[in-house]
Design a protein around this motif. Structure first.
Motif, PDB file in Angstrom:
ATOM      1  N   GLN A 378       0.827  -1.206   0.000  1.00  0.00           N
ATOM      2  CA  GLN A 378       0.000   0.000   0.000  1.00  0.00           C
ATOM      3  C   GLN A 378       0.867   1.265   0.000  1.00  0.00           C
ATOM      4  OE1 GLN A 378      -3.491   0.831  -0.060  1.00  0.00           O
ATOM      5  NE2 GLN A 378      -3.414  -1.166  -1.066  1.00  0.00           N
ATOM      6  N   ASP A 379       2.184   1.094   0.079  1.00  0.00           N
ATOM      7  CA  ASP A 379       3.066   2.267   0.098  1.00  0.00           C
ATOM      8  C   ASP A 379       3.327   2.831  -1.296  1.00  0.00           C
ATOM      9  OD1 ASP A 379       3.246   2.014   2.781  1.00  0.00           O
ATOM     10  OD2 ASP A 379       5.151   0.901   2.764  1.00  0.00           O
ATOM     11  N   ILE A 380       2.974   2.088  -2.329  1.00  0.00           N
ATOM     12  CA  ILE A 380       3.299   2.573  -3.675  1.00  0.00           C
ATOM     13  C   ILE A 380       2.147   3.407  -4.250  1.00  0.00           C
ATOM     14  CG2 ILE A 380       4.824   0.608  -4.145  1.00  0.00           C
ATOM     15  CD1 ILE A 380       2.561  -0.392  -6.077  1.00  0.00           C
ATOM     16  N   PHE A 381       2.451   4.158  -5.304  1.00  0.00           N
ATOM     17  CA  PHE A 381       1.445   4.947  -6.030  1.00  0.00           C
ATOM     18  C   PHE A 381       1.375   4.468  -7.472  1.00  0.00           C
ATOM     19  CE2 PHE A 381       2.797   7.646  -2.560  1.00  0.00           C
ATOM     20  CZ  PHE A 381       1.617   8.241  -2.133  1.00  0.00           C
ATOM     21  N   LEU A 382       0.161   4.488  -8.022  1.00  0.00           N
ATOM     22  CA  LEU A 382      -0.055   4.116  -9.422  1.00  0.00           C
ATOM     23  C   LEU A 382      -0.569   5.326 -10.193  1.00  0.00           C
ATOM     24  CD1 LEU A 382      -2.032   0.777  -8.833  1.00  0.00           C
ATOM     25  CD2 LEU A 382       0.444   1.051  -9.116  1.00  0.00           C
ATOM     26  N   THR A 383      -0.287   5.354 -11.502  1.00  0.00           N
ATOM     27  CA  THR A 383      -0.820   6.447 -12.317  1.00  0.00           C
ATOM     28  C   THR A 383      -2.325   6.267 -12.470  1.00  0.00           C
ATOM     29  OG1 THR A 383      -0.580   5.283 -14.418  1.00  0.00           O
ATOM     30  CG2 THR A 383       1.354   6.497 -13.627  1.00  0.00           C
ATOM     31  N   ASP A 384      -3.028   7.400 -12.537  1.00  0.00           N
ATOM     32  CA  ASP A 384      -4.491   7.314 -12.622  1.00  0.00           C
ATOM     33  C   ASP A 384      -5.087   8.470 -13.429  1.00  0.00           C
ATOM     34  OD1 ASP A 384      -6.905   5.990 -12.018  1.00  0.00           O
ATOM     35  OD2 ASP A 384      -7.329   7.394 -10.389  1.00  0.00           O
ATOM     36  N   GLY A 385      -4.295   9.012 -14.379  1.00  0.00           N
ATOM     37  CA  GLY A 385      -4.822  10.115 -15.171  1.00  0.00           C
ATOM     38  C   GLY A 385      -3.838  10.487 -16.255  1.00  0.00           C
TER      39      GLY A 385
END
Ligand code: AMP
Ligand code: GLY
Length: 430
Positions: A378-385
């Motif tokens: 849950q520490d990572i970020f994903l692209t969403d736009g």
């Protein structure tokens, strides 16, 4: 105070970031926010245009001030609804928000109150278009009257292109109702600058100047985007130019709006073309600019909440804004393919290392956390736009700010990542 910020882009992340530094602020909510904003605020899943839902939420939480980011809820009357309910909200009323929601209204106001702007005609039929093109001669710009998500402006390279653009709006109705009326105006030439001013309807306080980069590719090539980067200050906006813009554009429009019975409060964004004959207004927006805000706010040393509260009242002395004697540059990182179709859900690496650099702040535009069912941390970020991140850096001058920003950008990566390598080039040339 408890604050609710409405919106979900990097502009709202910058607002939340700056607001979180205010001594007055205890708790920040953001609706709907994004994964980056969630590091500073409690994000609630209410869409920015659900005025009833937002009002109910603000009431139930005893929110002391609501700050509206995007134009759509302003144009739909969110400020009026909050005020009726006795809640404080930052931004213009529905009537005042017409300065952005209707380009015809904005042009008529400018004409009536003597604000320098491009010569224009309002058209509803193709006959009117042909008449307008005869009178205006030279290159023109065709604009849909209503909100068209930043796509309603076509800079035309000849009369045929202008007729085609007009037809697509009036006859083919590509923007629906927003294009049932259009503005055809003379094309202006020069450098552009963004001027943001806080106002209580009577007085106005200018923020530091800035300039954005709308095209997708280096050298201002390729299609327009929501904004690929920005820098502040814009060296073309000298103190004299700023005074001129405030005296000839911002103040007359504010007093004009008062006379129209639509007092304008909040932040007024004037998009300016610095022509040979002097500054002329290209457009008004009724909100903070995106990505200009990401470049401007990191330079502001004054408490933003104090300044926003001033716009709501009347009679208090205008705040004196203090600015860091530094330049700032914001480089936007986008998904491959943007502003066309693009993929989402790519893992972003290097965010922490970039954010740890001195004088760097990374604002999130389109990011999300992996779903809880996902095997990943849950520490990572994903692209969403399309626009994913705005990497902003300060420096002692524009060159230093550019170097810092690109040093941070070089640490960040995701599959298909695109960004411009020339943000700030005009300022550098100066
Ligand atoms: P607007 O949404 O009205 O700001 O238009 C978007 C962009 O189109 C501006 O930032 C300018 O680059 C360009 N533009 C708008 N109006 C004109 C004009 N009259 N002359 C030249 N460029 C324009
Ligand atoms: N940067 C242009 C805008 O916010 O409309």
């Amino acid at each position: 105070m408890d604050i609710l910020v409405i919106g979900s882009g990097a502009r709202e992340h910058a607002l939340v970031w700056k607001i979180s530094k205010s001594k007055r602020v205890k708790k920040i909510y953001c609706a709907p926010g994004n994964a980056g904003i969630a590091q500073l605020a409690e994000c609630v899943t209410i869409p920015a245009d659900d005025i009833k839902g937002l009002l109910k939420f603000a009431r139930s939480k005893g929110v002391d001030l609501t700050v509206v980011g995007p134009e759509a809820p302003l144009a739909a009357g969110i400020i009026d609804e909050f005020q009726k309910a006795g809640l404080k909200a930052f931004g213009p009323s529905m009537r005042a928000a017409r300065l952005e929601a209707s380009k015809c209204f904005a042009k008529e106001i400018m004409k009536k109150y003597g604000v320098p702007t491009a010569d224009f005609e309002v058209c509803r039929t193709m006959d009117e278009v042909r008449h307008a093109l005869k009178r205006l001669k030279g290159p023109v710009v065709v604009k849909a009257d209503g909100l068209a998500a930043g796509k309603g402006v076509v800079v035309c390279d000849g009369p045929q292109a202008a007729e085609d653009a007009a037809k697509s709006m009036l006859v083919d109705k590509i923007f629906g109702e927003a294009g049932e009326t259009i503005v055809i105006e003379e094309c202006l030439f020069g450098q552009e600058a963004s001027i943001l001013a806080l106002t209580n309807g009577v007085e106005a306080v200018a923020l530091a100047s800035s300039q954005d980069h709308k095209r997708i590719f280096d050298g201002d090539k390729g299609p327009n985007t929501g904004g690929m980067g920005a820098y502040s200050p814009a060296p073309v906006v000298t103190d004299d130019v700023m005074d001129n813009i405030m005296d000839t554009a911002v103040m007359p429009v504010l007093s004009g709006m008062q006379r129209e019975g639509a007092d304008y409060k909040g932040i007024l964004y004037a998009g300016i073309m610095l022509t040979k004959e002097g500054p002329k207004v290209l457009e008004f927006n009724v909100r903070f600019g995106d990505p200009e805000t990401q470049a401007v706010l990191p330079r502001l040393e004054t408490d933003l909440i104090d300044a926003m509260l001033w716009t709501l009242g009347a009679g208090q002395p205008a705040p004196k804004l203090k600015w860091a004697d530094k330049s700032s540059v914001c480089v936007v990182l986008t998904s491959g393919g943007y502003p066309g179709p693009y993929e989402k859900g790519k893992e972003i690496s290097g965010l922490e290392r970039a954010s740890e650099l001195k004088d760097v702040v990374v604002f999130h535009a389109g990011t999300k956390k992996p779903p809880i069912t996902d095997h990943r941390s849950q520490d990572i970020f994903l692209t969403d736009g399309g626009r994913v991140l705005g990497v902003t850096a300060l420096g002692k001058d524009i060159k230093a700010a550019i170097d810092n920003a690109y040093k941070a950008v070089s640490l960040v990566n995701f599959e298909g990542m695109h960004f411009r390598r020339d943000i700030g080039w005009r300022a550098l040339k100066k």
